[in-house]
Design a protein around this motif. Structure first.
Motif, PDB file in Angstrom:
ATOM      1  N   MET A 116       0.865  -1.180   0.000  1.00 14.57           N
ATOM      2  CA  MET A 116       0.000   0.000   0.000  1.00 14.57           C
ATOM      3  C   MET A 116       0.900   1.228   0.000  1.00 14.57           C
ATOM      4  N   THR A 117       0.584   2.210  -0.830  1.00 18.77           N
ATOM      5  CA  THR A 117       1.353   3.442  -0.859  1.00 18.77           C
ATOM      6  C   THR A 117       0.409   4.634  -0.950  1.00 18.77           C
ATOM      7  N   ASP A 118       0.973   5.817  -0.798  1.00 19.08           N
ATOM      8  CA  ASP A 118       0.170   7.035  -0.852  1.00 19.08           C
ATOM      9  C   ASP A 118      -0.487   7.232  -2.214  1.00 19.08           C
ATOM     10  N   GLU A 119       0.053   6.620  -3.251  1.00 22.24           N
ATOM     11  CA  GLU A 119      -0.526   6.769  -4.578  1.00 22.24           C
ATOM     12  C   GLU A 119      -1.572   5.703  -4.888  1.00 22.24           C
ATOM     13  N   THR A 120      -1.721   4.699  -4.040  1.00 24.79           N
ATOM     14  CA  THR A 120      -2.723   3.654  -4.286  1.00 24.79           C
ATOM     15  C   THR A 120      -3.823   3.625  -3.228  1.00 24.79           C
ATOM     16  N   VAL A 121      -3.609   4.294  -2.117  1.00 21.80           N
ATOM     17  CA  VAL A 121      -4.605   4.348  -1.045  1.00 21.80           C
ATOM     18  C   VAL A 121      -5.434   5.624  -1.201  1.00 21.80           C
ATOM     19  N   PHE A 122      -6.745   5.474  -1.097  1.00 21.54           N
ATOM     20  CA  PHE A 122      -7.665   6.598  -1.263  1.00 21.54           C
ATOM     21  C   PHE A 122      -8.246   6.999   0.091  1.00 21.54           C
ATOM     22  N   VAL A 123      -8.365   8.302   0.296  1.00 24.28           N
ATOM     23  CA  VAL A 123      -9.077   8.784   1.480  1.00 24.28           C
ATOM     24  C   VAL A 123     -10.508   8.258   1.421  1.00 24.28           C
ATOM     25  N   GLY A 124     -10.967   7.735   2.534  1.00 18.36           N
ATOM     26  CA  GLY A 124     -12.293   7.131   2.591  1.00 18.36           C
ATOM     27  C   GLY A 124     -12.290   5.628   2.421  1.00 18.36           C
ATOM     28  N   ASP A 125     -11.164   5.053   1.968  1.00 18.94           N
ATOM     29  CA  ASP A 125     -11.069   3.593   1.851  1.00 18.94           C
ATOM     30  C   ASP A 125     -11.355   2.935   3.199  1.00 18.94           C
ATOM     31  N   ILE A 126     -12.107   1.855   3.150  1.00 18.81           N
ATOM     32  CA  ILE A 126     -12.431   1.106   4.367  1.00 18.81           C
ATOM     33  C   ILE A 126     -11.762  -0.257   4.289  1.00 18.81           C
ATOM     34  N   TYR A 127     -10.939  -0.552   5.283  1.00 15.71           N
ATOM     35  CA  TYR A 127     -10.180  -1.798   5.318  1.00 15.71           C
ATOM     36  C   TYR A 127     -10.539  -2.622   6.553  1.00 15.71           C
ATOM     37  N   ARG A 128     -10.653  -3.920   6.324  1.00 16.59           N
ATOM     38  CA  ARG A 128     -10.719  -4.880   7.425  1.00 16.59           C
ATOM     39  C   ARG A 128      -9.296  -5.347   7.692  1.00 16.59           C
ATOM     40  N   VAL A 129      -8.842  -5.135   8.911  1.00 16.55           N
ATOM     41  CA  VAL A 129      -7.510  -5.567   9.347  1.00 16.55           C
ATOM     42  C   VAL A 129      -7.700  -6.354  10.633  1.00 16.55           C
ATOM     43  N   GLY A 130      -7.348  -7.632  10.621  1.00 16.99           N
ATOM     44  CA  GLY A 130      -7.691  -8.454  11.770  1.00 16.99           C
ATOM     45  C   GLY A 130      -9.196  -8.445  11.939  1.00 16.99           C
ATOM     46  N   THR A 131      -9.648  -8.079  13.135  1.00 16.12           N
ATOM     47  CA  THR A 131     -11.093  -7.973  13.359  1.00 16.12           C
ATOM     48  C   THR A 131     -11.556  -6.527  13.422  1.00 16.12           C
ATOM     49  N   ALA A 132     -10.650  -5.584  13.206  1.00 19.48           N
ATOM     50  CA  ALA A 132     -10.987  -4.158  13.247  1.00 19.48           C
ATOM     51  C   ALA A 132     -11.373  -3.672  11.852  1.00 19.48           C
ATOM     52  N   LEU A 133     -12.221  -2.650  11.807  1.00 19.67           N
ATOM     53  CA  LEU A 133     -12.618  -2.020  10.560  1.00 19.67           C
ATOM     54  C   LEU A 133     -12.176  -0.558  10.615  1.00 19.67           C
ATOM     55  N   LEU A 134     -11.327  -0.164   9.669  1.00 24.98           N
ATOM     56  CA  LEU A 134     -10.708   1.154   9.689  1.00 24.98           C
ATOM     57  C   LEU A 134     -11.002   1.900   8.398  1.00 24.98           C
ATOM     58  N   GLN A 135     -11.086   3.235   8.497  1.00 27.12           N
ATOM     59  CA  GLN A 135     -11.305   4.070   7.319  1.00 27.12           C
ATOM     60  C   GLN A 135     -10.211   5.128   7.218  1.00 27.12           C
TER      61      GLN A 135
END
Length: 220
Positions: free
Chosen positions: A107-126
């Motif tokens: 993941m880099t600053d040029e491929t990650v978008f503001v507002g993207d929602i990711y599941r990491v482990g059991t947490a959900l992050l935006q």
């Protein structure tokens, strides 16, 4: 069941959480100012709460931490870029160096978008905003140009807000669950910010960037 859903996470070559890092009490600079920028990696599961990782802390809550800056991620790939830009500091540019909670690959600053929602482990992050480096980073690295360099390269990493609490650990995959319509990459945010600064225009205001924190709203 789709062919995609049958694949194991390890087979998908998803972005990976390399290390989880928690602040340790430290002082920095000639005046021994307290800081949380020193964040050694920790092993095992770490709880992600609404305000960040359990056990992590920020010394100055006026400019660090909060709901929109709960977790800070920095791409491992950017360390190579930093070493190329300032080769005499290559030995200093070792992860974790910039105060990141998450070090990642894929993941880099040029491929990650503001507002993207990711599941990491059991947490959900935006993804909520880019990281604005502060003077403590320069002091930590021992060079007055690092903060400005990361901004000029548009490679500062990004913050998350926590949508669902849970736990994470090194080795977890980042699974993209949603991307907002008309989203901007982290790099694009910096491009616009730098353009406004070059024109000596106000950089806080209102612009329709979905998911962007109020601190980073722009004025066209």
């Amino acid at each position: 069941m789709s062919e995609f859903s049958k694949l194991k996470v390890s087979e998908l070559k998803l972005p990976k959480l390399n290390t989880v890092c928690i602040a340790t009490p430290s002082v920095i600079g000639p005046r021994s100012v307290s800081t949380g920028i020193v964040k050694p990696p920790v092993e095992g599961q770490v709880q992600v709460e609404e305000m960040g990782l359990e056990g992590d802390f920020q010394v100055d809550s006026r400019v660090h931490g909060g709901l929109d800056k709960a977790v800070y991620q920095f791409p491992f790939e950017t360390y190579a870029t930093m070493s190329e830009a300032l080769p005499h500091l290559a030995q200093r540019f070792l992860s974790p160096c910039v105060g990141e909670n998450f070090s990642s690959t894929g993941m880099t600053d040029e491929t990650v978008f503001v507002g993207d929602i990711y599941r990491v482990g059991t947490a959900l992050l935006q993804v909520s905003q880019p990281r604005m480096p502060c003077w403590k980073l320069n002091q930590h690295v021992g060079n007055s140009h690092v903060m400005a360099m990361l901004v000029s390269l548009k490679r500062t990493g990004w913050y998350y807000r926590v949508l669902e609490t849970g736990h994470v650990e090194a080795g977890n995959a980042f699974i993209l669950e949603d991307r907002l319509q008309d989203a901007w990459t982290v790099e694009a945010i910096w491009t616009h910010w730098l353009d406004l600064r070059a024109q000596k225009k106000q950089v806080v205001g209102s612009v329709p960037v979905p998911g962007l924190s109020t601190q980073w709203r722009f004025d066209w």
